[in-house]
Scaffold this motif. Structure first.
Motif, short mmCIF file in Angstrom:
data_model
loop_
_atom_site.label_atom_id
_atom_site.label_comp_id
_atom_site.label_asym_id
_atom_site.label_seq_id
_atom_site.Cartn_x
_atom_site.Cartn_y
_atom_site.Cartn_z
N SER A 1 -9.95 4.06 22.32
CA SER A 1 -9.04 4.94 23.05
C SER A 1 -7.82 5.21 22.18
N ARG B 1 -3.95 7.46 22.27
CA ARG B 1 -3.00 8.15 23.14
C ARG B 1 -1.78 8.58 22.32
N MET C 1 -9.19 -0.11 28.30
CA MET C 1 -10.59 0.30 28.17
C MET C 1 -11.47 -0.74 28.85
#
Length: 238
Positions: free
Chosen positions: A175, A177, A200
């Protein structure tokens, strides 16, 4: 003639009386034998109970109960591990995972080895992890601050090492961001900071001996949030 009939009648009566007496004696003997047999069985049962009670060592019953309870606990114990993350300057690609501190724990064969979680047996497992960061963001008043950035990317990855898929590592969770947002705060220490968590989690079919580890960007590791519940890594069997 009359005398002969009387003699025969007396003989018949006497014979029936003897038969009744014999039946009574036989019944009495049978009753006595049954009572004797019952007493013998009762005595034997008492002797067996007495022997068993004194043959057991002190605390035998308690030990047997504790053993059964322990076996039930082992059979019902579901494999699970939960680790807390801490920044370690000597580690360049991941946080240092800690067991047996704060809320971390492990059971059922899952263990931490060389900063990786080792899978004890084949099966379905839920794998999860979260990394939290405190990033300093730029604002109009601190554009000259070299440490401040208008935008920052934070990422978190879980990798799997397994002999069943070859010698290379495989990414199973990832992931990324983008963070940083100028905000006003009454707390000077939080002015220009942006907090972000990357979580996650998913189910995987893993094999005995598989190893799971995390990877993060080296430049983001010093910004890791180490307070309880912010950064963690775990696995549990389904």
């Amino acid at each position: 003639m009359e005398g002969e009939c009387k003699v025969l009648l007396d003989a018949t009566v006497h014979t029936e009386a003897r038969r009744e007496t014999m039946r009574a004696k036989l019944s009495s003997k049978q009753t006595t034998a049954l009572l004797v047999l019952t007493l013998c069985l009762a005595t034997a049962a008492a002797a067996v109970l007495f022997f068993n009670r004194h043959a057991k060592s002190p605390g035998h019953d308690e030990n047997q109960f504790d053993l059964r309870r322990t076996l039930r606990q082992i059979s019902n114990e579901r494999a699970a591990i939960h680790l807390d993350g801490q920044y370690n300057s000597t580690m360049k690609t991941s946080v240092e995972w800690k067991n047996a501190v704060d809320q971390s724990h492990s059971q059922g064969g899952l263990k931490l080895n060389n900063n990786q979680i080792v899978i004890p047996q084949n099966g379905l497992y839920f794998v999860y992890s979260q990394a939290s960061f405190r990033v300093k963001c730029s604002s109009s008043s601190d554009t000259d601050d070299a440490d401040s950035q208008p935008i920052v990317h934070v990422s978190h990855t879980v990798k799997r090492w397994s002999s069943s898929i070859g010698p290379v590592e495989r990414t199973i969770l990832h992931s990324i961001r983008s963070v940083c947002q100028t905000k006003a705060s009454s707390n000077p220490d939080e002015e220009g900071s942006w907090f972000s968590s990357v979580y996650m989690g998913a189910v995987f079919n893993l094999r005995m001996g598989d190893r799971l580890g995390t990877v993060m960007e080296e430049k983001m590791l010093p910004s890791l949030e180490e307070e309880s519940g912010n950064t963690f890594f775990g696995v549990f069997a389904l």
